[in-house]
Design a protein around this motif. Structure first.
Motif, mmCIF file in Angstrom:
data_model
loop_
_atom_site.group_PDB
_atom_site.id
_atom_site.type_symbol
_atom_site.label_atom_id
_atom_site.label_comp_id
_atom_site.label_asym_id
_atom_site.label_seq_id
_atom_site.Cartn_x
_atom_site.Cartn_y
_atom_site.Cartn_z
ATOM 1 N N GLU A 75 0.806 -1.227 0.000
ATOM 2 C CA GLU A 75 0.000 0.000 0.000
ATOM 3 C C GLU A 75 0.839 1.278 0.000
ATOM 4 N N ILE A 76 2.160 1.151 -0.054
ATOM 5 C CA ILE A 76 3.043 2.311 0.039
ATOM 6 C C ILE A 76 3.172 3.110 -1.258
ATOM 7 N N PRO A 77 3.226 2.476 -2.448
ATOM 8 C CA PRO A 77 3.500 3.261 -3.665
ATOM 9 C C PRO A 77 2.674 4.534 -3.835
ATOM 10 N N PRO A 78 1.361 4.520 -3.624
ATOM 11 C CA PRO A 78 0.625 5.776 -3.813
ATOM 12 C C PRO A 78 0.918 6.828 -2.736
ATOM 13 N N LEU A 79 1.532 6.424 -1.625
ATOM 14 C CA LEU A 79 1.854 7.349 -0.544
ATOM 15 C C LEU A 79 3.218 8.012 -0.719
ATOM 16 N N LEU A 80 4.055 7.478 -1.622
ATOM 17 C CA LEU A 80 5.419 7.990 -1.759
ATOM 18 C C LEU A 80 5.499 9.486 -2.048
ATOM 19 N N PRO A 81 4.667 10.047 -2.932
ATOM 20 C CA PRO A 81 4.765 11.497 -3.146
ATOM 21 C C PRO A 81 4.509 12.306 -1.870
ATOM 22 N N GLU A 82 3.528 11.908 -1.088
ATOM 23 C CA GLU A 82 3.232 12.621 0.155
ATOM 24 C C GLU A 82 4.354 12.423 1.173
ATOM 25 N N LEU A 83 4.897 11.217 1.248
ATOM 26 C CA LEU A 83 6.007 10.959 2.166
ATOM 27 C C LEU A 83 7.233 11.789 1.786
ATOM 28 N N ARG A 84 7.494 11.888 0.489
ATOM 29 C CA ARG A 84 8.622 12.697 0.035
ATOM 30 C C ARG A 84 8.390 14.171 0.382
ATOM 31 N N GLU A 85 7.157 14.634 0.236
ATOM 32 C CA GLU A 85 6.835 16.024 0.582
ATOM 33 C C GLU A 85 7.089 16.296 2.063
ATOM 34 N N VAL A 86 6.680 15.356 2.916
ATOM 35 C CA VAL A 86 6.925 15.504 4.354
ATOM 36 C C VAL A 86 8.430 15.548 4.611
ATOM 37 N N SER A 87 9.174 14.656 3.978
ATOM 38 C CA SER A 87 10.625 14.626 4.150
ATOM 39 C C SER A 87 11.256 15.937 3.681
ATOM 40 N N ASP A 88 10.836 16.401 2.511
ATOM 41 C CA ASP A 88 11.384 17.654 1.978
ATOM 42 C C ASP A 88 11.044 18.836 2.877
ATOM 43 N N ASP A 89 9.818 18.870 3.386
ATOM 44 C CA ASP A 89 9.427 19.952 4.297
ATOM 45 C C ASP A 89 10.267 19.930 5.567
ATOM 46 N N TRP A 90 10.509 18.722 6.093
ATOM 47 C CA TRP A 90 11.322 18.607 7.309
ATOM 48 C C TRP A 90 12.744 19.099 7.033
ATOM 49 N N LEU A 91 13.315 18.655 5.903
ATOM 50 C CA LEU A 91 14.669 19.103 5.558
ATOM 51 C C LEU A 91 14.717 20.623 5.414
ATOM 52 N N HIS A 92 13.711 21.187 4.755
ATOM 53 C CA HIS A 92 13.662 22.637 4.574
ATOM 54 C C HIS A 92 13.580 23.353 5.921
ATOM 55 N N SER A 93 12.763 22.829 6.838
ATOM 56 C CA SER A 93 12.611 23.474 8.144
ATOM 57 C C SER A 93 13.911 23.436 8.947
ATOM 58 N N LYS A 94 14.773 22.484 8.634
ATOM 59 C CA LYS A 94 16.049 22.349 9.334
ATOM 60 C C LYS A 94 17.193 22.987 8.542
ATOM 61 N N SER A 95 16.856 23.591 7.389
ATOM 62 C CA SER A 95 17.884 24.136 6.500
ATOM 63 C C SER A 95 18.956 23.085 6.235
ATOM 64 N N ALA A 96 18.497 21.882 5.912
ATOM 65 C CA ALA A 96 19.405 20.751 5.727
ATOM 66 C C ALA A 96 19.188 20.115 4.361
ATOM 67 N N ALA A 97 20.133 19.280 3.995
ATOM 68 C CA ALA A 97 20.029 18.473 2.785
ATOM 69 C C ALA A 97 20.057 17.010 3.207
ATOM 70 N N GLU A 98 19.767 16.121 2.265
ATOM 71 C CA GLU A 98 19.848 14.696 2.564
ATOM 72 C C GLU A 98 21.235 14.388 3.112
ATOM 73 N N LYS A 99 21.287 13.492 4.097
ATOM 74 C CA LYS A 99 22.547 13.198 4.775
ATOM 75 C C LYS A 99 23.351 12.095 4.095
ATOM 76 N N GLY A 100 22.722 11.347 3.207
ATOM 77 C CA GLY A 100 23.447 10.298 2.513
ATOM 78 C C GLY A 100 23.813 9.142 3.415
ATOM 79 N N PHE A 101 24.996 8.610 3.217
ATOM 80 C CA PHE A 101 25.409 7.390 3.896
ATOM 81 C C PHE A 101 25.401 7.513 5.417
ATOM 82 N N SER A 102 25.839 8.617 5.959
ATOM 83 C CA SER A 102 26.025 8.720 7.408
ATOM 84 C C SER A 102 24.728 8.649 8.197
#
Length: 70
Positions: free
Chosen positions: A29-56
């Motif tokens: 049931e996850i595939p249709p939720l991925l765009p919304e999940l990505r939006e939440v992730s992007d919003d969180w990163l933006h609120s922290k003035s951060a970028a994806e952390k990658g491997f670490s």
């Protein structure tokens, strides 16, 4: 009352009072939720003035998210 989970229970009650819900979503049931999940992730990163952390610390990865219940 009390105990190690007291603050967590407080937040859960507050969120429930405000109409929030929590459920575990099976991988199928996850595939249709991925765009919304990505939006939440992007919003969180933006609120922290951060970028994806990658491997670490990890990063948003559709293929990985599709492997497990969320």
């Amino acid at each position: 009352g009390g105990g190690a989970g007291y603050r967590h229970r407080q937040w859960v009650r507050r969120l429930e009072k405000e109409g929030a819900a929590f459920r575990i979503v099976p991988p199928a049931e996850i595939p249709p939720l991925l765009p919304e999940l990505r939006e939440v992730s992007d919003d969180w990163l933006h609120s922290k003035s951060a970028a994806e952390k990658g491997f670490s610390l990890g990063f948003f990865d559709d293929a990985y998210l599709l492997r497990f219940p969320l």
